[in-house]
Design a protein around this motif. Structure first.
Motif, PDB file in Angstrom:
ATOM      1  N   GLN A   1     -35.474  85.917  -1.411  1.00  0.00           N
ATOM      2  CA  GLN A   1     -35.318  86.457  -2.767  1.00  0.00           C
ATOM      3  C   GLN A   1     -34.033  85.962  -3.437  1.00  0.00           C
ATOM      4  O   GLN A   1     -34.033  85.660  -4.630  1.00  0.00           O
ATOM      5  CB  GLN A   1     -35.320  87.992  -2.700  1.00  0.00           C
ATOM      6  N   HIS A   2     -32.947  85.875  -2.659  1.00  0.00           N
ATOM      7  CA  HIS A   2     -31.637  85.606  -3.264  1.00  0.00           C
ATOM      8  C   HIS A   2     -31.038  84.249  -2.890  1.00  0.00           C
ATOM      9  O   HIS A   2     -29.986  83.878  -3.427  1.00  0.00           O
ATOM     10  CB  HIS A   2     -30.640  86.695  -2.845  1.00  0.00           C
TER      11      HIS A   2
ATOM     12  N   ALA B   1     -31.592  81.093  -3.445  1.00  0.00           N
ATOM     13  CA  ALA B   1     -31.392  80.021  -4.425  1.00  0.00           C
ATOM     14  C   ALA B   1     -30.049  80.134  -5.137  1.00  0.00           C
ATOM     15  O   ALA B   1     -29.481  79.122  -5.569  1.00  0.00           O
ATOM     16  CB  ALA B   1     -32.533  80.019  -5.447  1.00  0.00           C
TER      17      ALA B   1
ATOM     18  N   CYS C   1     -33.005  77.505   0.416  1.00  0.00           N
ATOM     19  CA  CYS C   1     -34.435  77.630   0.113  1.00  0.00           C
ATOM     20  C   CYS C   1     -35.262  77.697   1.396  1.00  0.00           C
ATOM     21  O   CYS C   1     -34.977  76.989   2.368  1.00  0.00           O
ATOM     22  CB  CYS C   1     -34.918  76.408  -0.676  1.00  0.00           C
TER      23      CYS C   1
ATOM     24  N   THR D   1     -31.462  73.109  -3.277  1.00  0.00           N
ATOM     25  CA  THR D   1     -31.222  73.135  -4.713  1.00  0.00           C
ATOM     26  C   THR D   1     -29.732  73.357  -4.938  1.00  0.00           C
ATOM     27  O   THR D   1     -28.980  73.625  -3.988  1.00  0.00           O
ATOM     28  CB  THR D   1     -32.044  74.243  -5.413  1.00  0.00           C
TER      29      THR D   1
ATOM     30  N   GLY E   1     -27.787  78.521  -7.781  1.00  0.00           N
ATOM     31  CA  GLY E   1     -28.311  79.055  -9.036  1.00  0.00           C
ATOM     32  C   GLY E   1     -29.508  78.300  -9.571  1.00  0.00           C
ATOM     33  O   GLY E   1     -30.084  78.660 -10.599  1.00  0.00           O
ATOM     34  N   GLY E   2     -29.909  77.257  -8.847  1.00  0.00           N
ATOM     35  CA  GLY E   2     -31.042  76.440  -9.281  1.00  0.00           C
ATOM     36  C   GLY E   2     -32.366  77.028  -8.832  1.00  0.00           C
ATOM     37  O   GLY E   2     -32.464  78.202  -8.449  1.00  0.00           O
ATOM     38  N   THR E   3     -33.391  76.196  -8.882  1.00  0.00           N
ATOM     39  CA  THR E   3     -34.735  76.617  -8.489  1.00  0.00           C
ATOM     40  C   THR E   3     -35.166  75.845  -7.255  1.00  0.00           C
ATOM     41  O   THR E   3     -35.033  74.610  -7.203  1.00  0.00           O
ATOM     42  CB  THR E   3     -35.739  76.334  -9.628  1.00  0.00           C
ATOM     43  N   CYS E   4     -35.671  76.553  -6.273  1.00  0.00           N
ATOM     44  CA  CYS E   4     -36.119  75.902  -5.037  1.00  0.00           C
ATOM     45  C   CYS E   4     -37.388  75.093  -5.309  1.00  0.00           C
ATOM     46  O   CYS E   4     -38.258  75.513  -6.078  1.00  0.00           O
ATOM     47  CB  CYS E   4     -36.401  76.942  -3.963  1.00  0.00           C
ATOM     48  N   PRO E   5     -37.510  73.926  -4.661  1.00  0.00           N
ATOM     49  CA  PRO E   5     -38.736  73.137  -4.819  1.00  0.00           C
ATOM     50  C   PRO E   5     -39.922  73.838  -4.162  1.00  0.00           C
ATOM     51  O   PRO E   5     -39.736  74.752  -3.356  1.00  0.00           O
ATOM     52  CB  PRO E   5     -38.396  71.831  -4.101  1.00  0.00           C
TER      53      PRO E   5
END
Ligand SMILES: [Zn+2]
Length: 211
Positions: free
Chosen positions: A174-175, A177, A182, A196, A199-203
């Motif tokens: 949940q946290h 990223a 990831c 990532t 604060g980014g987005t996981c692939p």
């Protein structure tokens, strides 16, 4: 020659039977170790492992609970992300270790204790895990869904960490990223890598280690 064949000698039937039972025990322990070492396995096996992990405490001093210089962590033993005595933790990629420690601190502040169930692994240890997985799953093809080769494993390069218990896995899913961490494989909720920027987005996840 197999253990069973050795046990067939005249007058050694009792001994042989005992050996067979021992062999079964070792096999079950091996399966648990595989689950701990990011090898997946049926939910029931993982449940047993979690129970085992909860009942075995790490030695408070000395040898980091018997964790080996090849990155091996004994069955049921978990390590703190802060434990530099263990090669499994100490040899992680510095960026991954820093992110993990930051995340563990944040989780702890929310009442979630985070442990390392497997981290950096030497090539020999990774090969042994793969060999055992081949025995457990019956073929290299099936084993590769759960255990990578030493050449491909992110654990060997220090760029992957397995986290427990399950509560910590879900917290990190949940946290994570926020720290660049990831979940990578759909069948391994405990395996995390830096995939990532913080604060980014996981692939998108891969289905398994072979995917
Ligand atoms: Zn892993």
């Amino acid at each position: 020659m197999s253990r069973v064949e050795r046990g067939r000698g005249a007058g050694r039937a009792m001994w042989g039977g005992g050996r067979r039972r021992v062999a079964v025990g070792v096999s079950a322990a091996g399966a648990l170790a595989l689950a701990a070492a990011c090898a997946g396995g049926p939910p029931a096996g993982e449940s047993v492992l979690r129970t085992l992990a909860a009942t075995v405490s790490v030695s408070p001093s000395g040898d980091a609970g018997g964790a080996g210089e090849d990155g091996r962590i004994p069955d049921g033993v978990t390590l703190s992300p802060l434990d530099d005595r263990a090669a499994a933790v100490r040899n992680l990629d510095p960026a991954l270790l820093a992110a993990l420690r930051e995340a563990a601190g944040a989780a702890k502040a929310q009442g979630i204790e985070m442990s390392v169930t497997s981290g950096w692994r030497g090539t020999g240890y990774q090969q042994r895990l793969l060999d055992r997985a081949v025995v457990t799953y019956g073929s290299l093809e099936q084993a590769r869904r759960f255990v990578n080769t030493p050449e491909k494993s992110a654990h060997v390069s220090g760029k992957a960490v397995d986290v427990g218990p399950t509560s910590a896995d879900y917290w990190l899913i949940q946290h994570g990223a926020a720290y660049g961490l990831c979940q990578v494989y759909g069948n391994e909720i405990w395996h995390f890598e830096l995939r990532t920027t913080p604060g980014g987005t996981c692939p998108a996840m891969l289905p398994d280690a072979a995917g």
